[in-house]
Write a protein that holds these residues in place. Structure first.
Motif, mmCIF file in Angstrom:
data_model
loop_
_atom_site.group_PDB
_atom_site.id
_atom_site.type_symbol
_atom_site.label_atom_id
_atom_site.label_comp_id
_atom_site.label_asym_id
_atom_site.label_seq_id
_atom_site.Cartn_x
_atom_site.Cartn_y
_atom_site.Cartn_z
ATOM 1 N N VAL A 36 0.938 -1.139 -0.137
ATOM 2 C CA VAL A 36 -0.001 -0.078 -0.017
ATOM 3 C C VAL A 36 1.001 1.345 0.076
ATOM 4 O O VAL A 36 1.691 1.538 0.963
ATOM 5 C CB VAL A 36 -0.959 0.192 1.169
ATOM 6 C CG1 VAL A 36 -1.713 1.221 1.396
ATOM 7 C CG2 VAL A 36 -1.911 -1.216 1.214
ATOM 8 N N ASP A 37 0.556 2.100 -0.948
ATOM 9 C CA ASP A 37 1.556 3.274 -1.095
ATOM 10 C C ASP A 37 0.796 4.436 -0.294
ATOM 11 O O ASP A 37 -0.266 4.728 -0.660
ATOM 12 C CB ASP A 37 1.540 3.832 -2.521
ATOM 13 C CG ASP A 37 2.467 5.018 -2.792
ATOM 14 O OD1 ASP A 37 2.869 5.544 -1.932
ATOM 15 O OD2 ASP A 37 2.660 5.339 -3.863
ATOM 16 N N GLN A 38 1.366 4.793 0.609
ATOM 17 C CA GLN A 38 0.671 5.624 1.779
ATOM 18 C C GLN A 38 1.269 7.210 1.660
ATOM 19 O O GLN A 38 0.822 8.164 2.181
ATOM 20 C CB GLN A 38 1.151 5.084 3.010
ATOM 21 C CG GLN A 38 0.412 4.081 3.471
ATOM 22 C CD GLN A 38 0.609 3.429 4.811
ATOM 23 O OE1 GLN A 38 1.636 4.119 5.402
ATOM 24 N NE2 GLN A 38 0.118 2.383 5.244
ATOM 25 N N SER A 39 1.840 7.582 0.380
ATOM 26 C CA SER A 39 2.082 8.734 -0.054
ATOM 27 C C SER A 39 3.015 9.570 1.117
ATOM 28 O O SER A 39 2.708 10.544 1.630
ATOM 29 C CB SER A 39 0.768 9.608 -0.302
ATOM 30 O OG SER A 39 0.099 9.143 -1.178
ATOM 31 N N GLU A 42 4.510 13.076 0.390
ATOM 32 C CA GLU A 42 3.645 14.066 0.033
ATOM 33 C C GLU A 42 3.152 14.425 1.477
ATOM 34 O O GLU A 42 3.095 15.657 1.682
ATOM 35 C CB GLU A 42 2.442 13.571 -0.679
ATOM 36 C CG GLU A 42 1.265 14.679 -1.169
ATOM 37 C CD GLU A 42 0.256 14.193 -1.741
ATOM 38 O OE1 GLU A 42 -0.601 14.946 -2.106
ATOM 39 O OE2 GLU A 42 0.340 12.969 -2.312
ATOM 40 N N MET A 43 2.961 13.294 2.081
ATOM 41 C CA MET A 43 2.497 13.347 3.851
ATOM 42 C C MET A 43 3.551 14.369 4.420
ATOM 43 O O MET A 43 3.257 15.174 5.338
ATOM 44 C CB MET A 43 2.202 12.056 4.360
ATOM 45 C CG MET A 43 1.477 12.150 5.555
ATOM 46 S SD MET A 43 0.851 10.555 6.222
ATOM 47 C CE MET A 43 0.384 9.858 4.861
ATOM 48 N N GLY A 44 4.977 14.084 4.264
ATOM 49 C CA GLY A 44 5.884 14.979 4.941
ATOM 50 C C GLY A 44 5.959 16.168 4.629
ATOM 51 O O GLY A 44 6.218 17.086 5.278
ATOM 52 N N VAL A 45 5.813 16.575 3.354
ATOM 53 C CA VAL A 45 5.722 17.895 2.852
ATOM 54 C C VAL A 45 4.590 18.618 3.487
ATOM 55 O O VAL A 45 4.893 19.586 3.789
ATOM 56 C CB VAL A 45 5.655 17.842 1.164
ATOM 57 C CG1 VAL A 45 5.494 19.315 0.578
ATOM 58 C CG2 VAL A 45 7.071 17.437 0.658
ATOM 59 N N ILE A 46 3.377 17.772 3.243
ATOM 60 C CA ILE A 46 2.406 18.761 3.783
ATOM 61 C C ILE A 46 2.438 19.085 5.256
ATOM 62 O O ILE A 46 1.916 20.090 5.972
ATOM 63 C CB ILE A 46 1.138 17.945 3.496
ATOM 64 C CG1 ILE A 46 0.705 17.892 2.061
ATOM 65 C CG2 ILE A 46 -0.262 18.488 4.373
ATOM 66 C CD1 ILE A 46 0.531 19.137 1.432
ATOM 67 N N ALA A 47 2.849 18.127 6.094
ATOM 68 C CA ALA A 47 3.180 18.259 7.569
ATOM 69 C C ALA A 47 4.261 19.252 7.925
ATOM 70 O O ALA A 47 3.902 20.045 8.762
ATOM 71 C CB ALA A 47 3.490 16.846 8.217
ATOM 72 N N ALA A 48 5.197 19.330 7.050
ATOM 73 C CA ALA A 48 6.006 20.425 7.235
ATOM 74 C C ALA A 48 5.598 21.957 6.819
ATOM 75 O O ALA A 48 5.683 22.596 7.697
ATOM 76 C CB ALA A 48 7.379 20.209 6.308
ATOM 77 N N GLN A 49 4.691 21.814 5.769
ATOM 78 C CA GLN A 49 3.989 23.205 5.496
ATOM 79 C C GLN A 49 2.962 23.555 6.486
ATOM 80 O O GLN A 49 2.968 24.734 7.019
ATOM 81 C CB GLN A 49 3.315 22.979 4.196
ATOM 82 C CG GLN A 49 3.937 22.844 2.979
ATOM 83 C CD GLN A 49 3.549 22.529 1.836
ATOM 84 O OE1 GLN A 49 2.144 22.293 1.930
ATOM 85 N NE2 GLN A 49 3.849 22.744 0.802
ATOM 86 N N LEU A 50 2.390 22.647 7.053
ATOM 87 C CA LEU A 50 1.224 22.736 8.346
ATOM 88 C C LEU A 50 2.179 23.240 9.439
ATOM 89 O O LEU A 50 1.489 24.143 10.078
ATOM 90 C CB LEU A 50 0.388 21.494 8.721
ATOM 91 C CG LEU A 50 -0.567 21.141 7.603
ATOM 92 C CD1 LEU A 50 -1.279 19.879 7.881
ATOM 93 C CD2 LEU A 50 -1.659 22.222 7.337
ATOM 94 N N LEU A 51 3.225 22.830 9.863
ATOM 95 C CA LEU A 51 3.807 23.184 11.329
ATOM 96 C C LEU A 51 4.428 24.580 10.928
ATOM 97 O O LEU A 51 4.387 25.129 11.858
ATOM 98 C CB LEU A 51 5.116 22.141 11.021
ATOM 99 C CG LEU A 51 5.985 22.687 12.540
ATOM 100 C CD1 LEU A 51 5.081 22.615 13.719
ATOM 101 C CD2 LEU A 51 7.257 21.754 12.302
ATOM 102 N N LEU A 52 4.943 24.731 9.675
ATOM 103 C CA LEU A 52 5.431 26.332 9.439
ATOM 104 C C LEU A 52 4.188 27.289 9.389
ATOM 105 O O LEU A 52 4.553 28.279 9.933
ATOM 106 C CB LEU A 52 6.056 26.570 8.096
ATOM 107 C CG LEU A 52 7.620 25.467 7.895
ATOM 108 C CD1 LEU A 52 7.858 25.483 6.420
ATOM 109 C CD2 LEU A 52 8.243 26.368 9.025
ATOM 110 N N GLU A 53 3.051 26.872 8.901
ATOM 111 C CA GLU A 53 1.746 27.745 8.968
ATOM 112 C C GLU A 53 1.471 28.201 10.520
ATOM 113 O O GLU A 53 1.266 29.083 10.964
ATOM 114 C CB GLU A 53 0.653 27.171 8.308
ATOM 115 C CG GLU A 53 0.946 27.184 6.931
ATOM 116 C CD GLU A 53 -0.106 26.507 6.156
ATOM 117 O OE1 GLU A 53 -1.205 26.091 6.816
ATOM 118 O OE2 GLU A 53 -0.044 26.384 4.802
#
Length: 72
Positions: A36-39, A42-53
């Protein structure tokens, strides 16, 4: 189950062998497994963006949904 002293002749159900993530190490196995490809990237990139926000002051909740992909 035993019936009349004889073992039951029930067929064994098929088994599905899979691994939880589509990592490069799974490709090193001598047998082919479904994964199962769990992205993860992509998940790490979004998590970093959310943290910076959040660090920059965002206070509202934001949810992200990732759709897993079956790799056969």
């Amino acid at each position: 189950m035993w019936k009349t002293g004889q073992p039951s002749r029930q067929p064994t159900p098929a088994r599905n062998v899979s691994r939880p993530s589509n990592s490069f190490t799974g490709a090193l196995t001598p047998i082919s497994l479904t994964s199962v490809d769990q992205s993860g990237h992509e998940m790490g990139v979004i998590a970093a963006q959310l943290l910076l926000e959040r660090i920059r002051g965002r206070s509202e909740v934001r949810n992200e949904v990732f759709t897993p992909r079956l790799v056969v």
